[in-house]
Motif scaffolding. Structure first.
Motif, PDB file in Angstrom:
ATOM      1  N   PRO A 428     -14.032  -7.544  22.291  1.00 52.66           N
ATOM      2  CA  PRO A 428     -13.490  -8.317  23.426  1.00 52.66           C
ATOM      3  C   PRO A 428     -13.518  -9.828  23.190  1.00 52.66           C
ATOM      4  CG  PRO A 428     -15.659  -7.393  23.959  1.00 52.66           C
ATOM      5  CD  PRO A 428     -15.224  -6.779  22.662  1.00 52.66           C
ATOM      6  N   ASP A 429     -14.487 -10.314  22.409  1.00 53.22           N
ATOM      7  CA  ASP A 429     -14.590 -11.760  22.167  1.00 53.22           C
ATOM      8  C   ASP A 429     -13.855 -12.199  20.905  1.00 53.22           C
ATOM      9  OD1 ASP A 429     -16.224 -12.053  24.431  1.00 53.22           O
ATOM     10  OD2 ASP A 429     -17.994 -11.472  23.258  1.00 53.22           O
ATOM     11  N   ARG A 430     -13.166 -11.255  20.266  1.00 52.18           N
ATOM     12  CA  ARG A 430     -12.359 -11.555  19.074  1.00 52.18           C
ATOM     13  C   ARG A 430     -13.192 -12.155  17.932  1.00 52.18           C
ATOM     14  NH1 ARG A 430      -9.752  -8.463  21.679  1.00 52.18           N
ATOM     15  NH2 ARG A 430      -7.630  -8.793  22.502  1.00 52.18           N
ATOM     16  N   ARG A 431     -14.352 -11.488  17.694  1.00 53.11           N
ATOM     17  CA  ARG A 431     -15.216 -11.919  16.606  1.00 53.11           C
ATOM     18  C   ARG A 431     -14.487 -11.815  15.255  1.00 53.11           C
ATOM     19  NH1 ARG A 431     -17.749 -15.119  17.391  1.00 53.11           N
ATOM     20  NH2 ARG A 431     -18.526 -14.151  19.309  1.00 53.11           N
ATOM     21  N   PHE A 432     -13.570 -10.819  15.163  1.00 51.66           N
ATOM     22  CA  PHE A 432     -12.878 -10.577  13.895  1.00 51.66           C
ATOM     23  C   PHE A 432     -11.460 -11.155  13.873  1.00 51.66           C
ATOM     24  CE2 PHE A 432     -15.805  -6.892  14.541  1.00 51.66           C
ATOM     25  CZ  PHE A 432     -16.765  -7.299  13.631  1.00 51.66           C
ATOM     26  N   GLN A 433     -11.193 -12.027  14.825  1.00 50.51           N
ATOM     27  CA  GLN A 433      -9.864 -12.638  14.930  1.00 50.51           C
ATOM     28  C   GLN A 433      -9.613 -13.648  13.808  1.00 50.51           C
ATOM     29  OE1 GLN A 433      -6.888 -12.497  16.484  1.00 50.51           O
ATOM     30  NE2 GLN A 433      -7.187 -13.533  18.435  1.00 50.51           N
ATOM     31  N   ASN A 434      -8.388 -13.797  13.418  1.00 52.66           N
ATOM     32  CA  ASN A 434      -7.948 -14.935  12.612  1.00 52.66           C
ATOM     33  C   ASN A 434      -6.484 -15.201  12.953  1.00 52.66           C
ATOM     34  OD1 ASN A 434      -6.515 -12.980  11.189  1.00 52.66           O
ATOM     35  ND2 ASN A 434      -7.634 -13.225   9.281  1.00 52.66           N
ATOM     36  N   ASP A 435      -5.894 -16.191  12.326  1.00 53.51           N
ATOM     37  CA  ASP A 435      -4.518 -16.555  12.695  1.00 53.51           C
ATOM     38  C   ASP A 435      -3.544 -15.408  12.472  1.00 53.51           C
ATOM     39  OD1 ASP A 435      -5.352 -19.053  13.453  1.00 53.51           O
ATOM     40  OD2 ASP A 435      -4.762 -20.053  11.586  1.00 53.51           O
ATOM     41  N   TYR A 436      -3.757 -14.650  11.397  1.00 54.98           N
ATOM     42  CA  TYR A 436      -2.856 -13.537  11.097  1.00 54.98           C
ATOM     43  C   TYR A 436      -2.924 -12.472  12.192  1.00 54.98           C
ATOM     44  CZ  TYR A 436      -0.731  -9.584   8.635  1.00 54.98           C
ATOM     45  OH  TYR A 436       0.066  -8.513   8.280  1.00 54.98           O
ATOM     46  N   LEU A 437      -4.136 -12.095  12.579  1.00 52.73           N
ATOM     47  CA  LEU A 437      -4.274 -11.071  13.623  1.00 52.73           C
ATOM     48  C   LEU A 437      -3.744 -11.576  14.969  1.00 52.73           C
ATOM     49  CD1 LEU A 437      -7.721  -9.395  12.871  1.00 52.73           C
ATOM     50  CD2 LEU A 437      -5.424  -8.598  12.292  1.00 52.73           C
ATOM     51  N   ARG A 438      -3.929 -12.870  15.234  1.00 52.00           N
ATOM     52  CA  ARG A 438      -3.405 -13.419  16.474  1.00 52.00           C
ATOM     53  C   ARG A 438      -1.876 -13.257  16.523  1.00 52.00           C
ATOM     54  NH1 ARG A 438      -5.452 -18.034  15.894  1.00 52.00           N
ATOM     55  NH2 ARG A 438      -7.405 -17.653  16.966  1.00 52.00           N
ATOM     56  N   ARG A 439      -1.245 -13.440  15.374  1.00 52.04           N
ATOM     57  CA  ARG A 439       0.206 -13.310  15.332  1.00 52.04           C
ATOM     58  C   ARG A 439       0.661 -11.847  15.449  1.00 52.04           C
ATOM     59  NH1 ARG A 439       3.891 -12.688  10.875  1.00 52.04           N
ATOM     60  NH2 ARG A 439       2.414 -13.388   9.293  1.00 52.04           N
ATOM     61  N   VAL A 440       0.021 -10.960  14.684  1.00 56.63           N
ATOM     62  CA  VAL A 440       0.544  -9.591  14.616  1.00 56.63           C
ATOM     63  C   VAL A 440       0.059  -8.686  15.755  1.00 56.63           C
ATOM     64  CG1 VAL A 440       0.853  -9.717  12.129  1.00 56.63           C
ATOM     65  CG2 VAL A 440      -1.245  -8.670  13.031  1.00 56.63           C
ATOM     66  N   LEU A 441      -1.076  -9.040  16.369  1.00 59.98           N
ATOM     67  CA  LEU A 441      -1.610  -8.205  17.459  1.00 59.98           C
ATOM     68  C   LEU A 441      -1.600  -8.917  18.800  1.00 59.98           C
ATOM     69  CD1 LEU A 441      -4.721  -6.637  15.663  1.00 59.98           C
ATOM     70  CD2 LEU A 441      -2.448  -5.606  15.987  1.00 59.98           C
ATOM     71  N   GLY A 442      -1.337 -10.219  18.819  1.00 55.68           N
ATOM     72  CA  GLY A 442      -1.461 -10.978  20.055  1.00 55.68           C
ATOM     73  C   GLY A 442      -2.913 -11.408  20.222  1.00 55.68           C
ATOM     74  N   SER A 443      -3.163 -12.326  21.127  1.00 57.71           N
ATOM     75  CA  SER A 443      -4.528 -12.836  21.265  1.00 57.71           C
ATOM     76  C   SER A 443      -5.301 -12.114  22.343  1.00 57.71           C
ATOM     77  CB  SER A 443      -4.485 -14.340  21.571  1.00 57.71           C
ATOM     78  OG  SER A 443      -3.660 -14.583  22.669  1.00 57.71           O
TER      79      SER A 443
END
Length: 443
Positions: A428-443
């Motif tokens: 839920p806190d997007r610990r594994f987020q990065n710019d690529y995932l933000r683009r392909v999965l949404g934020s």
């Protein structure tokens, strides 16, 4: 440099680069955990420090799927086979194990994976998390051979999943793009070691397309390479064999696979990059350089080959029925454009599978991969190719160059919402987020 019980942590001001050199990242620190417990502690500590976390394998992805400005996990101490279950015919392997080492170890035990990609430099988790695949009429990607997974989730807890345990996580995490957690172990289906006979031969482009359905139906594994600026392809059919083993002789193997396919090809690409006008001539020569050959060997020696010439790649999965139209449009586009393409286009297939974000999820698929030599401008070619692929509802390989975003994926993946809902629950806190995932999965 500080160290834990047996792993190491380094404060990093260095730059991480992928294999192709088209992606860079500057993490705050790099951690090489020596156990799942150390990895869990690293994830919890990152949460306390407000840092993102990403694991990186050998960097063979062409996307920024593993890039981070936070904590970079290197899994090279999380390697080796945990156990082989000969009754269930599975092997459980640590996530950082290179596929090369796994294949050799399995062969020593008289076992093999059913299908593989065409290189084996990647780690097990890196290859499966991005959907790495070979070609197959009935056998799918490496991820489709997974029977169980262990991953560290955003709160540092260890979650195991299979068809029976946490099946909704299993459906998604086999190809999780690093969004659901850090994979620490993978259980793969294996079978007794078998032999494959490979038959490689040149064939005209128009004939391959006209006979594609038959070639696909008649062979367990069929693939081909089309050389842009020519009407030539090189085809490869791999089928199970009763033997005897008849490997490629060492001298001709070195000449064709190393000298021609890597050494001469490297020089040809240097020339083509320096003088683009020479590319069509080089393509015609290259497409005729390799002669027909047949050999029989154990699977990983047939499926995989050395790739030493560095390149950048885009690959899309289209419905298998749309392959011929897709390729004809691609060839027409190259023929009428000023583009000079020195790398062959690779074509493979996979059967439909049930993995949420697999490029073959729910549909029989054909893969079309376009490449450009590293250091050569590739955007014009890839943009034009991508326009063709997306017109056929193509799904890009998660580890290869593309420009698609979450809005597009929500249209071409019927179960896209299922994946993002699971991500909301596990991270839920997007610990594994990065710019690529933000683009392909949404934020």
């Amino acid at each position: 440099m500080s160290s834990t019980a047996s792993g190491t942590t380094s404060t990093s001001s260095g730059t991480w680069r992928n294999w192709a050199g088209n992606v860079t990242a500057r993490p705050v620190c790099e951690v090489t955990p020596a156990s799942v417990e150390e990895l869990s502690a690293t994830v919890r500590k990152a949460a306390e420090d407000g840092l993102r976390v990403k694991a990186v394998g050998t960097g063979h992805s062409f996307t920024a799927a593993a890039a981070t400005d936070g904590v970079l996990i290197r899994p090279q101490l999380l390697t080796g086979i945990r156990g082989i279950d000969r009754e269930a015919m599975t092997v459980t392997v640590e996530a950082g194990t290179p596929l090369k080492r796994l294949n050799v170890a399995l062969a020593r035990e008289g076992l093999s994976l059913t299908n593989m990609g065409d290189i084996m430099e990647q780690t097990v988790s890196g290859a499966t998390s991005t959907g790495t695949h070979g070609t197959g009429r009935e056998s799918g990607s490496i991820a489709a051979q997974i029977r169980g997974l262990e991953l560290v989730t955003a709160d540092g807890s260890v979650l195991t999943c299979s068809e029976k345990d946490n099946p909704e996580v299993f459906a998604a995490a086999r190809i999780g793009i690093g969004a659901l957690g850090i994979v620490t172990a993978v259980t793969l289906a294996v079978e007794p070691l078998f032999l494959l006979t490979a038959r490689e031969e040149p064939m005209p482009f128009d004939r391959v397309l006209a006979e594609f359905d038959e070639l696909w139906a008649e062979n367990e594994h069929f693939e081909f390479y089309w050389f842009p600026h020519t009407g030539n392809t090189n085809t490869k059919r791999n089928n199970r064999s009763a033997g005897p083993e008849k490997p490629v002789p060492p001298l001709s193997g070195w000449f064709e696979d190393e000298f021609l396919s890597n050494g001469v090809f490297q020089v040809a690409n240097w020339v083509g990059r320096a003088v683009p006008a020479t590319v069509p001539t080089i393509a015609r020569i290259s497409s005729r350089a390799l002669s027909a050959r047949t050999y029989t060997d154990i699977p990983y020696k047939v499926f995989t080959s050395p790739r030493r010439v560095r390149f950048v790649e885009m690959e899309y999965a289209v419905p298998r029925a749309a392959l011929a139209d897709t390729l004809r449009e691609l060839k027409a586009m190259v023929d009428r454009s000023p583009l000079r393409v020195s790398f062959p286009v690779e074509v493979r297939t996979a059967p439909a599978d049930d993995i949420t974000l697999s490029t073959a999820s729910g549909r029989d698929s054909a893969y079309v991969a376009v490449h450009m030599f590293r250091g050569t401008p590739y955007r014009a070619y890839f943009t034009a190719a991508e326009r063709i692929f997306t017109a056929h509802e193509g799904r890009p390989h998660w580890g290869k160059v593309h420009t698609r975003d979450a809005e597009y994926f929500s249209r071409v993946y019927p179960r896209f919402g299922e994946f993002t809902a699971l991500r909301d629950r596990l991270d839920p806190d997007r610990r594994f987020q990065n710019d690529y995932l933000r683009r392909v999965l949404g934020s």
